[in-house]
Design an enzyme around this catalytic site. Structure first.
Site, PDB file in Angstrom:
ATOM      1  N   SER A 124      66.029  33.396  10.186  1.00 24.22           N
ATOM      2  CA  SER A 124      66.280  34.088  11.456  1.00 24.22           C
ATOM      3  C   SER A 124      65.032  34.000  12.327  1.00 24.22           C
ATOM      4  O   SER A 124      63.991  33.505  11.899  1.00 24.22           O
ATOM      5  CB  SER A 124      66.653  35.547  11.203  1.00 24.22           C
ATOM      6  OG  SER A 124      65.491  36.266  10.855  1.00 24.22           O
ATOM      7  N   LYS A 125      65.182  34.501  13.516  1.00 30.09           N
ATOM      8  CA  LYS A 125      64.119  34.397  14.522  1.00 30.09           C
ATOM      9  C   LYS A 125      62.777  34.939  13.993  1.00 30.09           C
ATOM     10  O   LYS A 125      61.718  34.429  14.328  1.00 30.09           O
ATOM     11  CB  LYS A 125      64.556  35.176  15.771  1.00 30.09           C
ATOM     12  CG  LYS A 125      63.773  34.875  17.014  1.00 30.09           C
ATOM     13  CD  LYS A 125      64.125  33.537  17.615  1.00 30.09           C
ATOM     14  CE  LYS A 125      63.008  33.049  18.525  1.00 30.09           C
ATOM     15  NZ  LYS A 125      63.079  31.632  18.823  1.00 30.09           N
ATOM     16  N   ARG A 126      62.872  35.965  13.155  1.00 29.05           N
ATOM     17  CA  ARG A 126      61.598  36.544  12.713  1.00 29.05           C
ATOM     18  C   ARG A 126      60.829  35.599  11.789  1.00 29.05           C
ATOM     19  O   ARG A 126      59.657  35.788  11.507  1.00 29.05           O
ATOM     20  CB  ARG A 126      61.821  37.923  12.100  1.00 29.05           C
ATOM     21  CG  ARG A 126      62.158  37.970  10.660  1.00 29.05           C
ATOM     22  CD  ARG A 126      62.763  39.296  10.245  1.00 29.05           C
ATOM     23  NE  ARG A 126      63.941  39.016   9.474  1.00 29.05           N
ATOM     24  CZ  ARG A 126      63.919  38.640   8.201  1.00 29.05           C
ATOM     25  NH1 ARG A 126      62.767  38.525   7.577  1.00 29.05           N
ATOM     26  NH2 ARG A 126      65.025  38.384   7.555  1.00 29.05           N
TER      27      ARG A 126
END
Ligand code: GLU
Length: 478
Positions: A245-247
């Protein structure tokens, strides 16, 4: 001629154009590209744009751009799934005519009531349409969908090249809708018809589509079409083992271009995400094309690891052709929104490339080392360079310059002059190297002094030494 000759391999990448090219999509595209190209086959591109509300031309363009950056060229035109709607509908009607599909007049309310009752009785809530075996003479003139007649007993086995045999009980499959009441085909039908019509022999895609495969098999079987080889590849996870994911960092493939990773490094890295060939980590495109196969794809999710990408990128930069590298760096600057190089800078960069590309893992690192060749006189020394210049006595650089006026500009002769000069000063060349780097590049981490002198040429070298010595004289260090 020969009946036993295997059909040529045809693969496809079938992105939904609802956003940029995701890292996972890029890997799927790469696997399909490697598989086809490594076997003299075809790699096709189909845009799955039937969801009109979510598909945009900008997203298609972004995906194409990402593929172009990665060098994953496809055969033929980009195929639009939406354009094939009439053909998809025709197949549903063919199945209807063959008695393998039927018109279902059940309303949403009736379906909901069926489910409710089934739930109350503790039975499966899969809808069983009363119209499946209805006599067409009893059909009302009313809106209807077309449903496939799913097999009701036995099992469906997906022979997957990655997951092995995946068995699904047919009583868990419902009579899937093929055509909606407005006559539009469903996605699942479109995929099968397109893959068949495009002659796709191998479907390599994310394992989030494994469940779809069972339903898609029904359509292949009903049409009597050959089922392609399936290979459902595990998704990519972040370094912590959770879904990417983006994180975990950038998700768009092209963000990696803007961060300054070379496409070859990215390809190598993506190939290793879930596929392996013995212990090989670093390999060229030719090797990947030669080695890539479905057996090497692992069953468990691959973990994204930026360090590994950096490491591989550095190795690819080191072996790249200088002119190609210069071009790729210019493309990187544009992708990163930075100012372009002038023609002279680009030429200088290419000349210097041999001494820049060895230890740079990314283009920003390479350009940092290239500062000496890109900067324009007078060079502004950074803090460390200023200190280095202060470590030698004033005027020493200007004393050196006459000795460089007439020497032949070769590595050997320059080494001789500089070593001799250092000895005459009662020191070693090593002691002079720091100030010389500072004078020539305005910084202390640079390619070797000799490489810089050779690349800069006599005139520019002398000019920079003079500039630095006058700065030394006029701007005493604190
Ligand atoms: N359009 C689907 C996706 O983007 C791929 C479908 C397929 O490969 O069959 O996930």
């Amino acid at each position: 001629m020969s009946e036993t000759r295997p059909a040529p391999v045809v693969t496809r990448f079938a992105p939904s154009p609802t956003g940029f090219l995701h890292i996972g999509g890029a890997r799927t595209a790469l696997f399909n590209w490697l598989y086809a190209r490594g076997r003299g086959g075809k790699f096709l591109l189909r845009v799955e744009d039937t969801d009109r509300a979510r598909s945009t031309p900008e997203a298609t363009e972004a995906i194409l751009k990402g593929l172009r950056w990665l060098g994953l060229d496809h055969d033929g035109e980009v195929i639009s799934q939406f354009d094939g709607a009439a053909r998809h509908a025709a197949v549903a009607h063919e199945l209807l005519a063959a008695g393998k599909a039927y018109k279902c007049f059940a309303s949403q309310d009736e379906i909901a009531a069926f489910r409710e009752a089934a739930r109350a009785e503790g039975k499966s809530t899969l809808f069983r349409s009363p119209w499946r075996d209805a006599d067409p003479a009893s059909h009302p003139d009313a809106p209807h969908v077309i449903r496939i007649k799913a097999p009701q007993d036995g099992v469906t086995v997906i022979r997957d090249r990655v997951q092995g045999d995946v068995t699904i009980r047919n009583d868990q499959l419902d009579d899937m809708v093929l055509l909606r009441a407005d006559g539009s085909p469903v996605y699942m039908l479109a995929v099968v018809v397109d893959d068949h019509d495009m002659g796709v022999t191998h479907v390599i895609r994310g394992d989030d589509h494994l469940n779809n495969a069972a339903r898609q098999m029904m359509i292949y079987d009903a049409m009597g079409w050959d089922v392609p080889v399936w290979a459902h590849i595990p998704l990519i996870h972040g370094p912590d083992g959770k879904k990417l994911s983006k994180r975990h960092g950038a998700l768009g493939a092209q963000e990696y271009q803007a961060m300054g990773y070379p496409a070859a490094g990215m390809r190598n890295y993506l190939a290793r995400l879930g596929w392996s060939h013995g212990d090989d980590e670093f390999f060229t495109d030719d090797q990947a094309l030669d080695w890539f196969d479905l057996d090497g794809i692992g069953k468990s999710p691959a973990r994204f690891d930026l360090k590994k990408l950096e490491n591989l990128s550095g190795q690819h930069i080191a072996i790249a052709d200088d002119a190609a590298l210069r071009q790729e760096i210019e493309d990187y600057l544009a992708a990163a929104g930075q100012s372009p190089l002038s023609q002279a800078q680009a030429e200088n960069l290419q000349t210097a490339m041999y001494c820049l590309k060895d230890r740079a893992r990314t283009f920003p690192e390479l350009l940092d080392k290239a500062r000496f060749i890109l900067a324009i006189r007078p060079i502004e020394p950074d803090e460390k360079a200023r200190k280095a210049l202060g470590s030698v006595s004033n005027g020493i650089l200007s004393e050196l310059t006459p000795q460089l006026q007439n020497v032949s500009w070769t590595r050997n002769d320059l080494e001789e002059v500089l070593n001799g000069f250092a000895a005459a000063q009662g020191t070693k060349f090593g002691k002079l190297a720091g100030p010389l780097r500072a004078a020539l590049a305005g910084r202390t981490v640079t390619p070797s002094v000799f490489d810089m002198m050779l690349v800069l040429g006599r005139e520019e070298t002398l000019g920079r030494l003079m500039d630095a010595s006058s700065q030394q004289g006029h701007a005493p260090l604190a």
